[in-house]
Enzyme design. Structure first.
Site, PDB file in Angstrom:
ATOM      1  N   ASP A 258       3.024  -5.547  -1.902  1.00  0.00           N
ATOM      2  CA  ASP A 258       2.777  -4.293  -1.399  1.00  0.00           C
ATOM      3  C   ASP A 258       1.652  -3.726  -1.779  1.00  0.00           C
ATOM      4  OD1 ASP A 258       3.676  -1.535  -0.610  1.00  0.00           O
ATOM      5  OD2 ASP A 258       5.694  -2.714  -0.119  1.00  0.00           O
ATOM      6  N   HIS A 281      -1.161  -4.477  -0.209  1.00  0.00           N
ATOM      7  CA  HIS A 281      -1.449  -3.578   1.035  1.00  0.00           C
ATOM      8  C   HIS A 281      -2.297  -2.806   0.721  1.00  0.00           C
ATOM      9  CE1 HIS A 281       3.091  -4.205   2.592  1.00  0.00           C
ATOM     10  NE2 HIS A 281       2.310  -5.158   2.839  1.00  0.00           N
TER      11      HIS A 281
END
Length: 456
Positions: A258, A281
Protein backbone atom coordinates in the site's frame (compact mmCIF):
# COMPACT_ATOMS: atom_id res chain seq x y z
CA UNK A 1 64.31 4.43 60.97
CA UNK A 2 62.05 3.35 58.15
CA UNK A 3 63.25 0.59 55.86
CA UNK A 4 64.50 1.72 52.44
CA UNK A 5 63.88 -1.70 50.84
CA UNK A 6 61.66 -1.67 47.75
CA UNK A 7 58.74 -4.12 47.35
CA UNK A 8 59.41 -7.29 45.45
CA UNK A 9 58.69 -7.30 41.73
CA UNK A 10 55.40 -9.25 42.07
CA UNK A 11 54.17 -7.04 44.90
CA UNK A 12 55.09 -3.86 43.04
CA UNK A 13 53.17 -5.03 39.99
CA UNK A 14 50.16 -5.89 42.12
CA UNK A 15 50.17 -2.47 43.77
CA UNK A 16 50.66 -0.42 40.61
CA UNK A 17 47.57 1.73 39.84
CA UNK A 18 46.76 0.60 36.28
CA UNK A 19 46.43 -3.18 36.84
CA UNK A 20 44.59 -2.49 40.09
CA UNK A 21 42.00 -0.37 38.26
CA UNK A 22 41.70 -3.02 35.56
CA UNK A 23 41.13 -5.69 38.20
CA UNK A 24 38.44 -3.63 39.89
CA UNK A 25 36.71 -2.98 36.55
CA UNK A 26 36.85 -6.66 35.59
CA UNK A 27 35.48 -7.69 38.95
CA UNK A 28 32.59 -5.23 38.68
CA UNK A 29 31.79 -6.27 35.13
CA UNK A 30 31.77 -9.95 36.05
CA UNK A 31 29.54 -9.28 39.04
CA UNK A 32 27.09 -7.35 36.83
CA UNK A 33 26.99 -10.02 34.16
CA UNK A 34 26.46 -12.78 36.73
CA UNK A 35 23.74 -10.73 38.36
CA UNK A 36 22.10 -10.11 35.01
CA UNK A 37 21.98 -13.79 34.23
CA UNK A 38 20.65 -14.89 37.63
CA UNK A 39 18.52 -12.01 38.92
CA UNK A 40 14.89 -11.87 37.78
CA UNK A 41 13.89 -9.02 40.09
CA UNK A 42 12.56 -5.69 38.86
CA UNK A 43 15.84 -3.87 39.48
CA UNK A 44 17.86 -2.95 36.42
CA UNK A 45 21.54 -3.72 36.05
CA UNK A 46 24.00 -0.87 35.56
CA UNK A 47 26.63 -2.70 33.55
CA UNK A 48 28.14 -1.28 30.39
CA UNK A 49 28.26 -4.27 28.05
CA UNK A 50 25.47 -6.55 26.90
CA UNK A 51 24.99 -8.62 23.74
CA UNK A 52 27.97 -6.95 22.16
CA UNK A 53 26.52 -3.46 22.73
CA UNK A 54 27.98 -0.67 24.83
CA UNK A 55 25.68 1.27 27.15
CA UNK A 56 26.52 4.34 29.17
CA UNK A 57 27.44 3.65 32.78
CA UNK A 58 24.76 6.11 33.86
CA UNK A 59 22.03 3.98 32.24
CA UNK A 60 20.05 1.19 33.83
CA UNK A 61 19.65 -1.79 31.50
CA UNK A 62 16.52 -3.96 31.65
CA UNK A 63 16.97 -7.07 29.53
CA UNK A 64 13.88 -9.10 28.59
CA UNK A 65 15.69 -12.28 29.58
CA UNK A 66 15.91 -11.06 33.18
CA UNK A 67 12.12 -10.81 33.33
CA UNK A 68 11.31 -14.38 32.34
CA UNK A 69 11.42 -14.14 28.52
CA UNK A 70 12.22 -17.36 26.69
CA UNK A 71 13.17 -15.83 23.33
CA UNK A 72 12.51 -19.06 21.43
CA UNK A 73 9.72 -17.72 19.16
CA UNK A 74 7.23 -20.24 20.60
CA UNK A 75 6.51 -19.23 24.19
CA UNK A 76 4.61 -16.04 24.99
CA UNK A 77 7.02 -13.29 26.11
CA UNK A 78 4.41 -10.50 26.33
CA UNK A 79 4.47 -10.32 30.14
CA UNK A 80 8.27 -10.27 30.20
CA UNK A 81 8.32 -7.22 27.92
CA UNK A 82 5.60 -5.50 29.95
CA UNK A 83 7.52 -6.10 33.20
CA UNK A 84 10.82 -4.89 31.75
CA UNK A 85 9.09 -1.77 30.42
CA UNK A 86 7.38 -1.06 33.76
CA UNK A 87 10.70 -1.27 35.60
CA UNK A 88 12.50 0.89 33.02
CA UNK A 89 9.73 3.48 33.00
CA UNK A 90 9.95 3.77 36.79
CA UNK A 91 13.74 4.16 36.75
CA UNK A 92 14.92 7.54 38.10
CA UNK A 93 17.81 7.58 35.65
CA UNK A 94 17.94 6.94 31.88
CA UNK A 95 16.89 3.38 31.14
CA UNK A 96 17.40 0.85 28.34
CA UNK A 97 14.96 -1.97 27.60
CA UNK A 98 17.12 -4.54 25.83
CA UNK A 99 15.82 -7.11 23.33
CA UNK A 100 18.90 -9.36 23.10
CA UNK A 101 20.45 -10.38 19.82
CA UNK A 102 19.90 -13.77 18.19
CA UNK A 103 16.54 -14.45 19.90
CA UNK A 104 12.87 -14.32 18.77
CA UNK A 105 10.43 -12.98 21.34
CA UNK A 106 6.81 -13.88 20.63
CA UNK A 107 4.32 -11.20 21.59
CA UNK A 108 0.56 -10.75 21.74
CA UNK A 109 -1.07 -7.32 22.04
CA UNK A 110 0.94 -5.09 24.38
CA UNK A 111 0.63 -1.41 25.34
CA UNK A 112 3.69 0.22 26.95
CA UNK A 113 2.53 3.35 28.72
CA UNK A 114 4.12 6.50 30.07
CA UNK A 115 4.78 8.98 31.40
CA UNK A 116 8.14 7.70 32.60
CA UNK A 117 10.43 9.14 35.27
CA UNK A 118 13.36 9.46 32.88
CA UNK A 119 14.22 8.82 29.24
CA UNK A 120 13.74 5.28 27.95
CA UNK A 121 15.49 3.64 25.00
CA UNK A 122 14.19 0.36 23.62
CA UNK A 123 17.16 -1.30 21.95
CA UNK A 124 15.98 -4.09 19.68
CA UNK A 125 18.87 -6.37 18.74
CA UNK A 126 16.90 -9.55 18.22
CA UNK A 127 13.36 -10.01 16.83
CA UNK A 128 9.94 -9.21 18.21
CA UNK A 129 7.48 -11.49 16.40
CA UNK A 130 3.67 -11.39 16.49
CA UNK A 131 1.71 -14.38 17.69
CA UNK A 132 0.62 -16.50 14.71
CA UNK A 133 -2.76 -17.10 16.37
CA UNK A 134 -5.31 -14.53 15.17
CA UNK A 135 -7.57 -15.52 18.07
CA UNK A 136 -5.15 -13.71 20.39
CA UNK A 137 -6.77 -10.48 19.16
CA UNK A 138 -10.32 -9.55 20.14
CA UNK A 139 -12.56 -7.26 18.10
CA UNK A 140 -11.78 -4.52 20.60
CA UNK A 141 -8.03 -4.54 19.95
CA UNK A 142 -7.81 -5.78 16.38
CA UNK A 143 -6.07 -2.61 15.19
CA UNK A 144 -3.10 -2.87 17.56
CA UNK A 145 -0.06 -4.99 18.29
CA UNK A 146 2.87 -3.12 19.92
CA UNK A 147 1.79 0.28 21.22
CA UNK A 148 3.75 3.04 22.96
CA UNK A 149 1.46 5.57 24.58
CA UNK A 150 2.06 8.95 26.28
CA UNK A 151 5.86 8.67 26.46
CA UNK A 152 8.20 11.67 26.31
CA UNK A 153 11.76 11.30 25.00
CA UNK A 154 11.37 7.72 23.83
CA UNK A 155 13.96 6.15 21.50
CA UNK A 156 13.71 2.87 19.57
CA UNK A 157 16.87 1.62 17.90
CA UNK A 158 19.25 -1.32 17.71
CA UNK A 159 19.09 -2.67 14.16
CA UNK A 160 16.79 -5.56 15.07
CA UNK A 161 13.50 -6.69 13.56
CA UNK A 162 9.80 -6.31 14.28
CA UNK A 163 7.95 -9.10 12.46
CA UNK A 164 4.16 -8.82 12.17
CA UNK A 165 3.64 -12.37 10.89
CA UNK A 166 1.28 -10.89 8.31
CA UNK A 167 1.06 -14.09 6.29
CA UNK A 168 -1.44 -15.27 8.90
CA UNK A 169 -3.67 -12.25 8.33
CA UNK A 170 -3.55 -11.29 4.64
CA UNK A 171 -5.65 -14.21 3.27
CA UNK A 172 -8.51 -13.08 5.54
CA UNK A 173 -8.64 -9.55 4.11
CA UNK A 174 -11.64 -8.50 2.02
CA UNK A 175 -9.11 -7.02 -0.42
CA UNK A 176 -7.87 -10.54 -1.09
CA UNK A 177 -11.13 -12.48 -0.65
CA UNK A 178 -14.10 -10.37 -1.77
CA UNK A 179 -16.53 -12.75 -0.06
CA UNK A 180 -15.23 -11.83 3.41
CA UNK A 181 -16.42 -8.84 5.46
CA UNK A 182 -13.91 -6.00 5.72
CA UNK A 183 -12.27 -5.96 9.14
CA UNK A 184 -9.30 -4.15 10.59
CA UNK A 185 -6.00 -5.92 11.20
CA UNK A 186 -3.26 -4.89 13.63
CA UNK A 187 -0.72 -2.16 13.03
CA UNK A 188 2.67 -3.59 13.92
CA UNK A 189 4.14 -0.58 15.72
CA UNK A 190 2.02 2.33 17.01
CA UNK A 191 2.94 5.56 18.78
CA UNK A 192 0.10 7.47 20.46
CA UNK A 193 0.53 10.83 22.21
CA UNK A 194 4.32 10.62 22.24
CA UNK A 195 6.61 13.67 22.23
CA UNK A 196 10.29 13.97 21.32
CA UNK A 197 10.17 10.53 19.75
CA UNK A 198 13.06 8.97 17.84
CA UNK A 199 12.90 5.70 15.89
CA UNK A 200 16.19 4.81 14.25
CA UNK A 201 17.76 1.82 12.50
CA UNK A 202 15.05 -0.83 12.69
CA UNK A 203 13.59 -3.42 10.32
CA UNK A 204 9.80 -3.79 10.27
CA UNK A 205 8.59 -6.67 8.14
CA UNK A 206 5.34 -8.37 7.12
CA UNK A 207 2.98 -6.30 9.21
CA UNK A 208 -0.56 -7.55 9.64
CA UNK A 209 -1.76 -4.23 8.20
CA UNK A 210 -0.02 -0.83 8.63
CA UNK A 211 3.65 -1.22 9.57
CA UNK A 212 4.09 1.95 11.66
CA UNK A 213 1.56 4.53 12.80
CA UNK A 214 2.35 7.91 14.37
CA UNK A 215 -0.79 9.39 15.93
CA UNK A 216 -1.20 12.56 18.03
CA UNK A 217 2.57 12.94 18.38
CA UNK A 218 4.93 15.92 18.27
CA UNK A 219 8.62 16.35 17.43
CA UNK A 220 9.23 12.97 15.82
CA UNK A 221 12.33 11.67 14.02
CA UNK A 222 12.10 8.50 11.94
CA UNK A 223 15.39 7.51 10.28
CA UNK A 224 17.16 4.58 8.65
CA UNK A 225 14.11 2.33 8.68
CA UNK A 226 13.69 -0.71 6.43
CA UNK A 227 10.00 -1.55 5.99
CA UNK A 228 9.19 -4.57 3.85
CA UNK A 229 6.21 -6.72 2.90
CA UNK A 230 5.08 -8.26 -0.43
CA UNK A 231 3.54 -5.96 -3.03
CA UNK A 232 0.38 -8.09 -2.86
CA UNK A 233 -0.10 -7.67 0.91
CA UNK A 234 -3.31 -5.66 1.57
CA UNK A 235 -3.41 -2.29 3.35
CA UNK A 236 0.19 -2.59 4.51
CA UNK A 237 1.10 1.11 4.52
CA UNK A 238 4.73 1.69 5.45
CA UNK A 239 4.50 4.79 7.66
CA UNK A 240 1.11 6.28 8.56
CA UNK A 241 1.05 9.79 10.07
CA UNK A 242 -2.04 11.52 11.48
CA UNK A 243 -2.79 14.36 13.92
CA UNK A 244 0.93 14.94 14.41
CA UNK A 245 3.27 17.88 13.91
CA UNK A 246 6.99 18.51 13.45
CA UNK A 247 7.79 15.12 11.96
CA UNK A 248 10.98 14.23 10.04
CA UNK A 249 11.31 11.04 7.98
CA UNK A 250 14.76 10.46 6.47
CA UNK A 251 16.84 7.74 4.80
CA UNK A 252 14.22 5.00 4.71
CA UNK A 253 13.55 2.09 2.34
CA UNK A 254 9.90 1.10 2.08
CA UNK A 255 8.53 -1.82 0.04
CA UNK A 256 4.90 -2.66 0.81
CA UNK A 257 1.47 -3.46 -0.63
CA UNK A 258 0.00 0.00 0.00
CA UNK A 259 1.18 3.60 0.47
CA UNK A 260 4.85 3.86 1.34
CA UNK A 261 3.92 6.91 3.40
CA UNK A 262 0.31 7.92 4.08
CA UNK A 263 -0.29 11.43 5.42
CA UNK A 264 -3.65 11.91 7.05
CA UNK A 265 -5.78 14.53 8.79
CA UNK A 266 -4.11 16.76 11.37
CA UNK A 267 -0.58 16.45 9.99
CA UNK A 268 1.36 19.73 10.06
CA UNK A 269 5.04 20.48 9.40
CA UNK A 270 6.14 17.15 7.95
CA UNK A 271 9.44 16.79 6.10
CA UNK A 272 10.21 13.56 4.20
CA UNK A 273 13.57 13.16 2.45
CA UNK A 274 15.80 10.49 0.93
CA UNK A 275 13.23 7.73 0.76
CA UNK A 276 13.23 4.78 -1.64
CA UNK A 277 9.70 3.53 -2.29
CA UNK A 278 8.37 0.54 -4.20
CA UNK A 279 6.54 -1.66 -4.65
CA UNK A 280 3.51 0.04 -3.19
CA UNK A 281 1.07 2.85 -3.86
CA UNK A 282 3.54 5.72 -3.63
CA UNK A 283 3.48 8.68 -1.27
CA UNK A 284 -0.06 9.86 -0.54
CA UNK A 285 -1.67 12.75 1.25
CA UNK A 286 -5.06 11.35 2.19
CA UNK A 287 -7.49 10.03 1.85
CA UNK A 288 -9.07 13.11 3.45
CA UNK A 289 -12.71 13.98 4.10
CA UNK A 290 -13.98 10.41 4.47
CA UNK A 291 -17.56 10.13 5.75
CA UNK A 292 -18.10 13.91 5.42
CA UNK A 293 -15.32 14.64 7.91
CA UNK A 294 -13.26 17.81 8.23
CA UNK A 295 -9.53 17.55 7.47
CA UNK A 296 -6.60 19.89 8.07
CA UNK A 297 -3.18 19.23 6.53
CA UNK A 298 -0.45 21.83 5.96
CA UNK A 299 3.29 22.40 5.66
CA UNK A 300 4.23 19.14 3.90
CA UNK A 301 7.57 18.75 2.07
CA UNK A 302 8.37 15.56 0.15
CA UNK A 303 11.95 15.79 -1.11
CA UNK A 304 14.50 13.53 -2.83
CA UNK A 305 12.40 10.41 -3.42
CA UNK A 306 12.97 7.40 -5.70
CA UNK A 307 9.87 5.41 -6.67
CA UNK A 308 10.12 2.01 -8.34
CA UNK A 309 7.09 0.44 -10.03
CA UNK A 310 4.56 2.05 -7.70
CA UNK A 311 0.87 2.53 -8.49
CA UNK A 312 1.17 6.26 -7.81
CA UNK A 313 3.97 8.73 -7.34
CA UNK A 314 3.04 12.06 -5.75
CA UNK A 315 -0.64 11.82 -4.80
CA UNK A 316 -3.31 13.85 -3.01
CA UNK A 317 -6.67 12.12 -2.58
CA UNK A 318 -9.90 13.34 -0.98
CA UNK A 319 -13.49 12.12 -0.74
CA UNK A 320 -16.44 14.19 -1.86
CA UNK A 321 -18.47 15.62 1.00
CA UNK A 322 -15.50 16.47 3.20
CA UNK A 323 -14.36 19.91 4.28
CA UNK A 324 -11.25 21.66 5.54
CA UNK A 325 -7.97 22.05 3.67
CA UNK A 326 -4.76 20.53 2.36
CA UNK A 327 -2.37 23.37 1.66
CA UNK A 328 1.28 24.44 1.40
CA UNK A 329 2.49 21.13 0.01
CA UNK A 330 5.67 20.52 -2.01
CA UNK A 331 6.70 17.40 -3.93
CA UNK A 332 10.21 17.95 -5.29
CA UNK A 333 13.33 16.20 -6.56
CA UNK A 334 11.59 12.93 -7.34
CA UNK A 335 12.74 10.21 -9.73
CA UNK A 336 10.13 7.72 -10.93
CA UNK A 337 10.77 4.38 -12.58
CA UNK A 338 7.75 2.86 -14.37
CA UNK A 339 5.16 4.49 -12.14
CA UNK A 340 1.51 4.20 -13.15
CA UNK A 341 0.27 7.64 -12.01
CA UNK A 342 3.32 9.86 -11.43
CA UNK A 343 1.46 13.06 -10.47
CA UNK A 344 -2.16 12.84 -9.36
CA UNK A 345 -4.69 14.97 -7.49
CA UNK A 346 -8.02 13.21 -7.04
CA UNK A 347 -10.87 14.99 -5.25
CA UNK A 348 -13.28 12.25 -6.32
CA UNK A 349 -11.52 9.40 -4.56
CA UNK A 350 -13.74 6.51 -3.46
CA UNK A 351 -12.63 3.31 -1.76
CA UNK A 352 -16.01 1.97 -0.66
CA UNK A 353 -17.98 -1.18 -1.30
CA UNK A 354 -20.65 0.97 -3.00
CA UNK A 355 -20.11 3.91 -5.37
CA UNK A 356 -19.75 7.25 -3.59
CA UNK A 357 -22.56 9.72 -4.30
CA UNK A 358 -21.80 13.10 -5.82
CA UNK A 359 -21.64 15.92 -3.26
CA UNK A 360 -21.03 19.65 -3.39
CA UNK A 361 -18.53 20.09 -0.56
CA UNK A 362 -14.86 19.06 -0.68
CA UNK A 363 -11.54 19.48 1.08
CA UNK A 364 -9.90 22.61 -0.37
CA UNK A 365 -6.55 21.85 -2.05
CA UNK A 366 -4.27 24.87 -2.51
CA UNK A 367 -0.66 25.99 -2.88
CA UNK A 368 0.74 22.69 -4.12
CA UNK A 369 4.11 22.55 -5.91
CA UNK A 370 5.34 19.70 -8.11
CA UNK A 371 8.99 20.52 -8.87
CA UNK A 372 11.96 18.73 -10.44
CA UNK A 373 10.18 15.44 -11.14
CA UNK A 374 11.41 13.12 -13.87
CA UNK A 375 11.25 9.49 -14.92
CA UNK A 376 9.03 7.01 -16.72
CA UNK A 377 5.37 6.03 -16.58
CA UNK A 378 3.53 2.91 -17.73
CA UNK A 379 0.36 4.87 -18.60
CA UNK A 380 -0.12 7.87 -20.87
CA UNK A 381 -1.75 10.13 -18.27
CA UNK A 382 1.39 11.18 -16.44
CA UNK A 383 -0.31 14.21 -14.84
CA UNK A 384 -3.89 13.96 -13.56
CA UNK A 385 -5.73 16.72 -11.75
CA UNK A 386 -9.34 15.74 -11.07
CA UNK A 387 -10.66 18.50 -8.82
CA UNK A 388 -14.05 19.45 -7.43
CA UNK A 389 -16.41 21.55 -9.55
CA UNK A 390 -17.57 23.44 -6.46
CA UNK A 391 -14.23 23.60 -4.62
CA UNK A 392 -11.58 23.68 -7.39
CA UNK A 393 -7.87 23.18 -6.74
CA UNK A 394 -6.08 26.52 -6.33
CA UNK A 395 -2.46 27.53 -6.81
CA UNK A 396 -1.04 24.36 -8.39
CA UNK A 397 2.53 24.87 -9.65
CA UNK A 398 4.25 22.56 -12.15
CA UNK A 399 7.98 23.23 -12.54
CA UNK A 400 10.66 21.29 -14.42
CA UNK A 401 8.73 18.08 -15.09
CA UNK A 402 9.97 15.41 -17.50
CA UNK A 403 7.85 12.25 -17.57
CA UNK A 404 8.15 9.89 -20.53
CA UNK A 405 6.58 6.57 -21.48
CA UNK A 406 8.40 3.44 -20.40
CA UNK A 407 10.68 2.33 -23.22
CA UNK A 408 9.66 5.32 -25.32
CA UNK A 409 6.32 3.65 -26.17
CA UNK A 410 4.32 6.72 -27.18
CA UNK A 411 3.82 10.23 -25.86
CA UNK A 412 2.67 11.09 -22.35
CA UNK A 413 -0.41 13.22 -21.77
CA UNK A 414 -2.13 15.12 -18.97
CA UNK A 415 -5.71 15.70 -17.92
CA UNK A 416 -7.18 18.45 -15.78
CA UNK A 417 -10.58 19.22 -14.34
CA UNK A 418 -11.33 22.31 -12.26
CA UNK A 419 -7.69 23.03 -11.46
CA UNK A 420 -6.07 26.45 -11.41
CA UNK A 421 -2.41 25.99 -12.20
CA UNK A 422 0.70 27.53 -13.71
CA UNK A 423 3.98 26.14 -14.96
CA UNK A 424 7.63 27.19 -14.88
CA UNK A 425 10.43 25.84 -17.01
CA UNK A 426 9.93 22.76 -19.15
CA UNK A 427 6.93 20.58 -18.32
CA UNK A 428 6.52 17.26 -20.17
CA UNK A 429 3.77 16.38 -20.78
CA UNK A 430 2.45 19.85 -21.49
CA UNK A 431 -0.18 20.44 -18.79
CA UNK A 432 -3.82 19.83 -19.51
CA UNK A 433 -3.81 19.48 -23.30
CA UNK A 434 -5.03 15.93 -23.88
CA UNK A 435 -8.69 16.99 -23.69
CA UNK A 436 -8.29 19.40 -26.59
CA UNK A 437 -8.23 18.45 -30.29
CA UNK A 438 -7.17 19.94 -33.59
CA UNK A 439 -6.33 23.60 -34.22
CA UNK A 440 -8.05 24.75 -31.03
CA UNK A 441 -5.93 22.35 -29.05
CA UNK A 442 -2.72 23.64 -30.61
CA UNK A 443 -3.76 27.21 -29.87
CA UNK A 444 -4.54 26.34 -26.25
CA UNK A 445 -1.22 24.54 -25.90
CA UNK A 446 0.55 27.67 -27.09
CA UNK A 447 -1.37 29.83 -24.64
CA UNK A 448 -0.76 27.43 -21.76
CA UNK A 449 2.99 27.52 -22.32
CA UNK A 450 3.06 31.03 -20.80
CA UNK A 451 3.39 31.55 -17.05
CA UNK A 452 -0.09 32.97 -16.65
CA UNK A 453 -2.66 31.30 -14.45
CA UNK A 454 -4.95 28.87 -16.18
CA UNK A 455 -8.20 27.20 -15.21
CA UNK A 456 -10.03 24.51 -17.14
Amino acid sequence: MASSRKPTTKLAAFMSPLPLLALLFLSGALEAVVGASNDTSAAGASYTCSSGSMFLASQSVFSLDRYGARGDGRHDDTRALARAWKAACASPRPAVVLVPNGRRYLLKVVTLRGPCKSTVTVTVKGTLVASPNRADWSDRDRRLWIVFRSVNKLTLDGGGTIDGNGHKWWPHSCKINKALPCKEAPTALSFHYCTNLKVDNLKIVNSQQIHMSVEDCANVQLAKLSITSPGTSPNTDGIHITRSKDVWVTNCKIKTGDDCISIEDGTHKLHVSNVICGPGHGISIGSLGDDDSRAKVSGITIDSIHLHGTTNGARIKTYQGGSGYAKDITFQNMIMYNVKNPIIIDQNYCDKARPCREQRSAVQISNVVFKNIRGTTVTKDAIKMSCSKNVPCQGITLQNIDLKMQGGKGITESTCQNAKWRKYGSVVPQPCTSIYKGTVGLLLEFLLSSHSWSSW
